[in-house]
Design an enzyme around this catalytic site. Structure first.
Site, PDB file in Angstrom:
ATOM      1  N   GLU A 127      -9.237   0.797  35.658  1.00 26.28           N
ATOM      2  CA  GLU A 127      -9.897   1.630  36.653  1.00 26.28           C
ATOM      3  C   GLU A 127      -9.593   3.170  36.238  1.00 26.28           C
ATOM      4  O   GLU A 127      -8.778   3.733  35.845  1.00 26.28           O
ATOM      5  CB  GLU A 127      -9.404   1.376  38.112  1.00 26.28           C
ATOM      6  CG  GLU A 127      -7.763   1.685  38.375  1.00 26.28           C
ATOM      7  CD  GLU A 127      -7.709   1.428  39.842  1.00 26.28           C
ATOM      8  OE1 GLU A 127      -6.983   0.160  39.885  1.00 26.28           O
ATOM      9  OE2 GLU A 127      -7.638   2.377  40.620  1.00 26.28           O
TER      10      GLU A 127
ATOM     11  N   CYS B 196     -10.117  11.080  36.527  1.00 33.11           N
ATOM     12  CA  CYS B 196      -8.684  10.437  36.168  1.00 33.11           C
ATOM     13  C   CYS B 196      -8.779   9.220  35.555  1.00 33.11           C
ATOM     14  O   CYS B 196      -9.418   8.209  35.917  1.00 33.11           O
ATOM     15  CB  CYS B 196      -7.942  10.195  37.390  1.00 33.11           C
ATOM     16  SG  CYS B 196      -6.397   9.375  37.325  1.00 33.11           S
TER      17      CYS B 196
ATOM     18  N   CYS C  98       1.056  -1.296  32.265  1.00 32.26           N
ATOM     19  CA  CYS C  98       2.018  -0.364  31.865  1.00 32.26           C
ATOM     20  C   CYS C  98       3.432  -1.072  31.893  1.00 32.26           C
ATOM     21  O   CYS C  98       3.584  -1.941  32.468  1.00 32.26           O
ATOM     22  CB  CYS C  98       2.183   0.856  33.027  1.00 32.26           C
ATOM     23  SG  CYS C  98       3.420   2.211  32.658  1.00 32.26           S
TER      24      CYS C  98
ATOM     25  N   CYS D 239       8.095   2.083  36.867  1.00 30.82           N
ATOM     26  CA  CYS D 239       8.619   2.989  38.152  1.00 30.82           C
ATOM     27  C   CYS D 239       8.500   2.105  39.513  1.00 30.82           C
ATOM     28  O   CYS D 239       7.435   1.366  39.457  1.00 30.82           O
ATOM     29  CB  CYS D 239       7.529   4.128  37.937  1.00 30.82           C
ATOM     30  SG  CYS D 239       7.830   5.179  36.656  1.00 30.82           S
TER      31      CYS D 239
ATOM     32  N   CYS E 169       5.095   2.231  41.633  1.00 36.27           N
ATOM     33  CA  CYS E 169       4.000   2.356  41.252  1.00 36.27           C
ATOM     34  C   CYS E 169       3.278   0.883  41.227  1.00 36.27           C
ATOM     35  O   CYS E 169       3.909  -0.026  40.634  1.00 36.27           O
ATOM     36  CB  CYS E 169       4.015   2.853  39.976  1.00 36.27           C
ATOM     37  SG  CYS E 169       2.238   3.093  38.970  1.00 36.27           S
TER      38      CYS E 169
ATOM     39  N   CYS F 280      -2.769   4.101  43.560  1.00 35.20           N
ATOM     40  CA  CYS F 280      -3.347   4.122  41.848  1.00 35.20           C
ATOM     41  C   CYS F 280      -2.985   2.782  41.533  1.00 35.20           C
ATOM     42  O   CYS F 280      -1.820   1.970  41.652  1.00 35.20           O
ATOM     43  CB  CYS F 280      -2.475   4.809  41.141  1.00 35.20           C
ATOM     44  SG  CYS F 280      -2.407   6.656  41.669  1.00 35.20           S
TER      45      CYS F 280
HETATM   46  N1  SAH Z   1       2.486   7.183  33.319  1.00 32.56           N
HETATM   47  C1  SAH Z   1       2.218   8.554  33.653  1.00 32.56           C
HETATM   48  C2  SAH Z   1       0.940   8.573  34.374  1.00 32.56           C
HETATM   49  C3  SAH Z   1       0.595   7.584  35.532  1.00 32.56           C
HETATM   50  S1  SAH Z   1       0.658   7.849  37.296  1.00 32.56           S
HETATM   51  C4  SAH Z   1       3.422   9.381  34.433  1.00 32.56           C
HETATM   52  O1  SAH Z   1       4.289   8.684  34.801  1.00 32.56           O
HETATM   53  O2  SAH Z   1       3.327  10.336  34.819  1.00 32.56           O
HETATM   54  C5  SAH Z   1       0.442   9.368  37.900  1.00 32.56           C
HETATM   55  C6  SAH Z   1       1.348  10.099  38.911  1.00 32.56           C
HETATM   56  O3  SAH Z   1       1.306   9.132  39.926  1.00 32.56           O
HETATM   57  C7  SAH Z   1       2.754   9.909  38.287  1.00 32.56           C
HETATM   58  O4  SAH Z   1       3.598  11.125  38.731  1.00 32.56           O
HETATM   59  C8  SAH Z   1       3.393   8.760  39.306  1.00 32.56           C
HETATM   60  O5  SAH Z   1       4.679   8.776  39.275  1.00 32.56           O
HETATM   61  C9  SAH Z   1       2.546   8.831  40.486  1.00 32.56           C
HETATM   62  N2  SAH Z   1       2.437   7.689  41.279  1.00 32.56           N
HETATM   63  C10 SAH Z   1       2.446   6.350  40.771  1.00 32.56           C
HETATM   64  N3  SAH Z   1       2.423   5.394  41.931  1.00 32.56           N
HETATM   65  C11 SAH Z   1       2.418   6.364  42.804  1.00 32.56           C
HETATM   66  C12 SAH Z   1       2.637   5.950  44.516  1.00 32.56           C
HETATM   67  N4  SAH Z   1       2.424   4.699  44.831  1.00 32.56           N
HETATM   68  N5  SAH Z   1       2.678   7.001  45.184  1.00 32.56           N
HETATM   69  C13 SAH Z   1       2.812   8.463  44.780  1.00 32.56           C
HETATM   70  N6  SAH Z   1       2.554   8.588  43.576  1.00 32.56           N
HETATM   71  C14 SAH Z   1       2.628   7.413  42.389  1.00 32.56           C
END
Ligand code: SAH
Length: 350
Positions: free
Chosen positions: A93, A106, A113, A117, A120, A334
């Site tokens: 996406e 974006c 991935c 995290c 996420c 996301c």
């Molecule tokens: N892997 C990369 C980019 C992907 S996510 C990274 O870790 O930076 C982009 C941003 O969105 C990152 O800061 C991630 O931690 C954040 N993110 C992911 N899921 C989220 C959520 N449910 N709520 C808020 N931020 C989120």
């Protein structure tokens, strides 16, 4: 698939290959223009190249493109979410956001991935595969074609960890900013990472003018470990040192992303510690009230808590903004559009 993907070749590489085929050098220019300026989806569209050359090219190279599966448009702010199918059936996406300063896309850098995290949605099913440079580019190309609007900013903040797909990312950045292609300014490109130290240092040494966004999310090593497994591999101070090095090499101010999670990292004390951590860094903090994910129990702090956190950072001289939520009606966190599509397919198949 198995041949070289022609849209992943840089202009210099393409020119070398085309002249090796016995063609005149200007053919490479024509071809590059069709691929990266006219945004053609196949060799068939390249009407000023002979049929014979087109046949030779299609025998030698792959030319894959993304197929639009779904496009959702927000009725609140015009944000658009796109779901694309890759040549092998995987889906990814991308998001188009409209700002005063222009359109920002974006993109995803991987299908899935493996960073894990905790908050996420993109990482729940693990990593399927890396995206090719052409597949990162084509997200922007297809969105520009479908929306009929020019894209001026690109953020690599969708599904995936871009620095876990480093070689393809570099090639993508080169193609994206090449003057013979979309020619997006390096300053209008942001790469977001969870903090893979040696790759941040390598990227710094490329000395590009792109912005590095570092996903911090905690003000201590211990708290960071609870949210981000990658923190078991790298010490927080080493991550920050790599950010300092990035600034030294490029002169670009670092963006720190901090997802505010209710009851986890949102107190005034957290803000104070965060400010101390970043005191000597030329940076900006982006506060993101966590987007609740169905599979996880994390909650957004109250608005007042978010604003108090921002204010507290300001008291210590740290510049912070609260990320505006775009496309609230179509968003979800996301990676959730891709995820719900995949779950639907699984049900259908059995
Ligand atoms: N892997 C990369 C980019 C992907 S996510 C990274 O870790 O930076 C982009 C941003 O969105 C990152 O800061 C991630 O931690 C954040 N993110 C992911 N899921 C989220 C959520 N449910 N709520 C808020 N931020 C989120």
């Amino acid at each position: 698939m198995g041949k070289k993907e022609i849209r992943s070749l840089t202009f210099e590489e393409l020119a070398g290959e085309i002249t090796a085929l016995g063609e005149k050098a200007f053919r490479a220019k024509q071809l590059y223009k069709w691929m990266h300026e006219e945004l053609a989806d196949s060799f068939d569209e390249m009407t000023n190249l002979s049929k014979e050359l087109r046949r030779t090219l299609s025998e030698r190279y792959d030319y894959t493109h993304l197929e639009l599966v779904e496009r959702k448009i927000s009725s609140i702010d015009g944000t658009e979410k796109y779901l694309f199918r890759l040549f092998d059936g995987n889906v990814i996406e991308s998001v188009l956001m409209r700002y005063h300063h222009g359109n920002s896309v974006c993109i995803s850098s991987q299908a899935g991935c493996r960073m894990g995290c905790r908050f996420c949605a993109s990482t729940i099913g693990g990593l399927t595969r890396n995206l090719l440079p052409s597949e990162m580019l084509d997200q922007i190309y297809q969105i520009q074609k479908t929306s009929g609007e020019r894209v001026s900013n690109v953020v690599v903040m969708g599904t995936g960890e871009p620095l876990d797909n480093y070689e393809n990312l570099l090639r993508f950045l080169q193609l994206l900013t090449d003057e013979h292609g979309l020619h997006i300014s390096q300053r209008n490109v942001t790469v977001s990472t969870c903090g893979i130290v040696e790759k941040i240092r390598a990227l710094a040494e490329e000395r590009m003018q792109i912005t590095l966004a570092l996903s911090l999310h905690a003000s201590s090593q211990e708290k960071r470990r609870q949210l981000m497994p990658i923190a078991h591999k790298y010490e927080l101070q080493d991550v920050l040192d790599a950010c300092r090095y990035y600034f030294e090499c490029t002169g670009r101010r670092i963006t720190f992303e901090y997802s505010l999670v209710g009851g986890v990292n949102d107190t005034k004390q957290d803000a104070k510690e965060l400010a101390a951590l970043l005191a000597d860094l030329n940076c900006h903090v982006n506060l993101i009230p966590v987007n609740p994910v169905r599979e996880r129990s994390f909650v957004q702090p109250d608005r007042s808590v978010v604003l108090a956190f921002q204010k507290e950072l300001g008291r210590y001289g740290i510049n912070a903004t609260v990320r505006r939520e775009m496309g609230r009606d179509i968003a979800g966190a996301c990676g959730q559009l891709r995820k719900s599509y995949m779950e639907g397919q699984e049900k259908k198949n059995g």
